[in-house]
Write an enzyme that holds these catalytic residues in place. Structure first.
Site, PDB file in Angstrom:
ATOM      1  N   PRO A   1     -17.324 -41.097  -6.689  1.00 20.26           N
ATOM      2  CA  PRO A   1     -18.515 -41.145  -5.843  1.00 20.26           C
ATOM      3  C   PRO A   1     -18.255 -41.447  -4.377  1.00 20.26           C
ATOM      4  O   PRO A   1     -19.176 -41.374  -3.568  1.00 20.26           O
ATOM      5  CB  PRO A   1     -19.331 -42.265  -6.478  1.00 20.26           C
ATOM      6  CG  PRO A   1     -18.289 -43.190  -7.019  1.00 20.26           C
ATOM      7  CD  PRO A   1     -17.189 -42.301  -7.525  1.00 20.26           C
TER       8      PRO A   1
ATOM      9  N   ASP B   1     -14.289 -30.410  -1.450  1.00 16.15           N
ATOM     10  CA  ASP B   1     -15.721 -30.202  -1.313  1.00 16.15           C
ATOM     11  C   ASP B   1     -16.306 -31.107  -0.241  1.00 16.15           C
ATOM     12  O   ASP B   1     -15.708 -32.131   0.130  1.00 16.15           O
ATOM     13  CB  ASP B   1     -16.432 -30.487  -2.643  1.00 16.15           C
ATOM     14  CG  ASP B   1     -16.209 -29.399  -3.665  1.00 16.15           C
ATOM     15  OD1 ASP B   1     -15.711 -28.328  -3.291  1.00 16.15           O
ATOM     16  OD2 ASP B   1     -16.535 -29.614  -4.848  1.00 16.15           O
TER      17      ASP B   1
ATOM     18  N   LYS C   1     -19.551 -26.640  -0.677  1.00 18.34           N
ATOM     19  CA  LYS C   1     -20.176 -26.951  -1.954  1.00 18.34           C
ATOM     20  C   LYS C   1     -21.147 -28.124  -1.858  1.00 18.34           C
ATOM     21  O   LYS C   1     -21.291 -28.909  -2.785  1.00 18.34           O
ATOM     22  CB  LYS C   1     -19.130 -27.231  -3.038  1.00 18.34           C
ATOM     23  CG  LYS C   1     -18.191 -26.087  -3.306  1.00 18.34           C
ATOM     24  CD  LYS C   1     -18.894 -24.889  -3.825  1.00 18.34           C
ATOM     25  CE  LYS C   1     -19.415 -25.101  -5.240  1.00 18.34           C
ATOM     26  NZ  LYS C   1     -20.140 -23.910  -5.734  1.00 18.34           N
TER      27      LYS C   1
ATOM     28  N   GLY D   1     -17.203 -36.679  -7.498  1.00 21.59           N
ATOM     29  CA  GLY D   1     -17.571 -37.034  -8.869  1.00 21.59           C
ATOM     30  C   GLY D   1     -16.524 -36.605  -9.871  1.00 21.59           C
ATOM     31  O   GLY D   1     -15.331 -36.874  -9.710  1.00 21.59           O
TER      32      GLY D   1
ATOM     33  N   MET E   1     -28.743 -33.778  -8.153  1.00 20.94           N
ATOM     34  CA  MET E   1     -29.188 -32.740  -7.213  1.00 20.94           C
ATOM     35  C   MET E   1     -30.688 -32.464  -7.325  1.00 20.94           C
ATOM     36  O   MET E   1     -31.128 -31.318  -7.297  1.00 20.94           O
ATOM     37  CB  MET E   1     -28.381 -31.442  -7.433  1.00 20.94           C
ATOM     38  CG  MET E   1     -26.889 -31.613  -7.198  1.00 20.94           C
ATOM     39  SD  MET E   1     -25.911 -30.178  -7.692  1.00 20.94           S
ATOM     40  CE  MET E   1     -25.853 -30.409  -9.484  1.00 20.94           C
TER      41      MET E   1
END
Length: 279
Positions: free
Chosen positions: A25, A48, A70, A102, A183
């Site tokens: 995270p 990312d 991303k 993640g 998300m």
């Protein structure tokens, strides 16, 4: 001019390989030792947008780093192009790390990239990372399961394939269950309406945790009936996850996280830990 070159090949004939690495995270202290070792041994890193700067700072300076984006709604490279670059670099003999926020296999398209590597005959391995649900629960002081309160947990994205909204939320309305929505911040109103239409009460406790484990972490708590308002707060940082369930009401009584009070983890301290573990 391209930000990366696909034509250059290593001078030796060593076979290339790819490691799909979960960066967790954001707190570098939550990296696994395998993840840190992969970064130290990498020659190319495709990362990312959700990978935090403190983790990027752990990459040795001589490594070719390629930003592939991303982030929700703003991908700097299409998935097919990411895979093309990854395969080309590995085929040219480089040790490649595909670095994902993640966990690579939790809503990270890791399975698609594994399939592409398998079809191309390129050796690879996967290093799991701490996924957002675990980080939001731990650093937000909300157990995902709790005896007598929640006996199960479900992870789901806030939208379906190609960004389409989920039309039926009834499979996710389960008594004694915690729901973690990845998300979903921009679709909070649709999620709120869908869950309530499926029978979840407006009084169900909810929480949103942004930038879990990082210095900018924020947590807001309320009820499902307030979810749209909670998600619309302008200073709520992203990435963020929505947690729905009775256990989120425990957050204030269990709160422990103080931003900036965590041990400082850097490349030197990780080198020491890695050296000790290797003995």
């Amino acid at each position: 001019m391209s930000l990366y070159s696909l034509s250059q090949r290593r001078s030796d004939t060593s076979p290339g390989q790819v490691v799909l690495v979960g960066a967790g995270p954001g707190d570098p202290g939550l990296l696994t030792l395998h993840a840190y070792q992969a970064l130290q041994e990498a020659e190319v890193v495709l990362y990312d947008a959700l990978v935090s700067q403190p983790i990027l700072d752990l990459i040795p300076p001589n490594v070719e780093c390629i930003a592939v984006g991303k982030r929700c709604g703003a991908h700097s490279l299409p998935q097919a192009e990411i895979e093309r670059v990854m395969l080309a670099k590995a085929a040219a003999g480089y040790r490649v790390v595909r670095l994902k926020g993640g966990d690579p296999l939790m809503f990270g398209r890791g399975g698609e990239e594994m399939l592409a590597l398998k079809l191309a005959g390129i050796p690879f391995r996967v290093v799991p990372g701490v996924t957002a649900a675990s980080a939001c629960a731990a650093y937000g002081a909300m157990p995902l399961t709790h005896r007598g309160v929640a006996q199960g947990v479900t992870f789901v994205t806030g939208h379906g394939k190609d960004g389409q909204p989920i039309s039926d939320w009834s499979p996710y309305v389960i008594p004694g269950h915690t729901l973690v929505i990845y998300m979903g911040l921009k679709r909070a109103a649709t999620i709120q309406q869908g869950l309530m239409a499926a029978g979840m009460p407006a009084q169900m406790p909810v929480a949103i945790v942004g930038q879990a484990s990082q210095s900018g972490q924020q947590r807001v708590n309320g009820t499902l009936g307030e979810l749209t308002t909670l998600a619309s707060q302008p200073d709520l940082p992203s990435p963020a996850a929505i947690l729905v369930g009775e256990t989120t009401a425990l957050a204030d009584s269990l709160d422990w996280f103080v931003a900036g009070a965590q041990p400082d983890v850097n490349s030197k301290s990780l080198d020491n830990i890695f050296d000790s573990a290797a003995m």
